[in-house]
Design an enzyme around this catalytic site. Structure first.
Site, mmCIF file in Angstrom:
data_model
loop_
_atom_site.group_PDB
_atom_site.id
_atom_site.type_symbol
_atom_site.label_atom_id
_atom_site.label_comp_id
_atom_site.label_asym_id
_atom_site.label_seq_id
_atom_site.Cartn_x
_atom_site.Cartn_y
_atom_site.Cartn_z
ATOM 1 C CG ASP A 58 37.250 31.002 51.060
ATOM 2 O OD1 ASP A 58 36.940 32.207 51.173
ATOM 3 O OD2 ASP A 58 38.213 30.493 51.665
ATOM 4 C CB CYS B 132 40.119 33.019 49.775
ATOM 5 S SG CYS B 132 41.880 33.339 49.588
ATOM 6 C CB THR C 83 44.874 35.987 53.115
ATOM 7 O OG1 THR C 83 44.985 34.703 52.474
ATOM 8 C CG2 THR C 83 44.820 35.808 54.617
ATOM 9 C CG HIS D 123 54.393 47.320 34.347
ATOM 10 N ND1 HIS D 123 55.418 47.686 35.192
ATOM 11 C CD2 HIS D 123 54.143 48.410 33.575
ATOM 12 C CE1 HIS D 123 55.785 48.933 34.938
ATOM 13 N NE2 HIS D 123 55.013 49.404 33.970
ATOM 14 C CG HIS E 58 55.510 45.828 30.313
ATOM 15 N ND1 HIS E 58 56.372 45.745 31.380
ATOM 16 C CD2 HIS E 58 55.305 47.153 30.091
ATOM 17 C CE1 HIS E 58 56.663 46.963 31.800
ATOM 18 N NE2 HIS E 58 56.034 47.838 31.035
HETATM 19 C C1 RB5 Z 1 39.741 30.125 55.180
HETATM 20 O O1 RB5 Z 1 39.734 30.025 56.568
HETATM 21 C C2 RB5 Z 1 41.038 30.739 54.698
HETATM 22 O O2 RB5 Z 1 42.092 29.865 54.929
HETATM 23 C C3 RB5 Z 1 40.930 31.081 53.234
HETATM 24 O O3 RB5 Z 1 39.860 31.932 53.024
HETATM 25 C C4 RB5 Z 1 42.119 31.781 52.618
HETATM 26 O O4 RB5 Z 1 42.478 32.914 53.341
HETATM 27 C C5 RB5 Z 1 43.271 30.922 52.277
HETATM 28 O O5 RB5 Z 1 44.294 31.362 51.760
#
Ligand code: RB5
Length: 146
Positions: free
Chosen positions: A12, A69, A71, A102, A137
């Site tokens: 994203d 993304c 996080t 694993h 595994h």
């Molecule tokens: C975008 O602002 C953020 O929410 C997205 O990149 C991600 O971290 C969602 O889990």
């Protein structure tokens, strides 16, 4: 089915720049990178891109994918809804390695707001270089889908 040297990647807006850098890193090493977007820093919904990559891996069109993304959390939640997808959100080299040894992870998930470029390259390289150990595994990962 993508070739053995092909990999599908998606992100994203929050990880657009890191995705571009990883794409170049992989292309410089001879990988054929299928980029499903996003294609710029404008805000998008990570779910759309997560579904594209995870769907392709789930259907067996690619054996490996990378999702990014902010996080990595949203992308891993989306990806792991898909049958046969084992998406691993990692930010350390040991986990990147063990997710292959694993868990036979087939999607690597990275947080563009969490890690820097150099660590990201190392995580990608480690993940690509590491084979699944199989053995005890195998049943465990099979049981995830059963
Ligand atoms: C975008 O602002 C953020 O929410 C997205 O990149 C991600 O971290 C969602 O889990």
């Amino acid at each position: 089915m993508g070739q053995d040297n092909s990999i599908i990647i998606g992100c994203d807006h929050a990880a657009f720049e890191l995705k571009e850098k990883i794409k170049k890193y992989l292309q410089d090493k001879g990988w054929q990178v299928i980029d499903v977007g996003t294609t710029g820093p404008e805000s998008v919904n990570y779910v759309d891109y997560g579904k594209k990559v995870a769907g392709a891996v789930s259907r067996g069109e690619f054996s490996k994918g990378i999702l990014l993304c902010g996080t990595g959390l949203g992308m891993s939640m989306v990806a792991n809804r898909f049958p046969k997808v084992r998406a691993a959100l990692v930010s350390d080299v040991f986990s990147a390695k063990l997710s292959r040894v694993h868990n036979d992870s087939n999607i690597l998930v990275l947080g563009g707001r969490i890690i820097g470029d150099i660590l990201a390259f190392e995580l990608v390289q480690t993940w690509l270089d590491t084979e699944f150990e199989g053995g005890r595994h195998l049943k465990r990962i099979q049981d995830i889908d059963n």
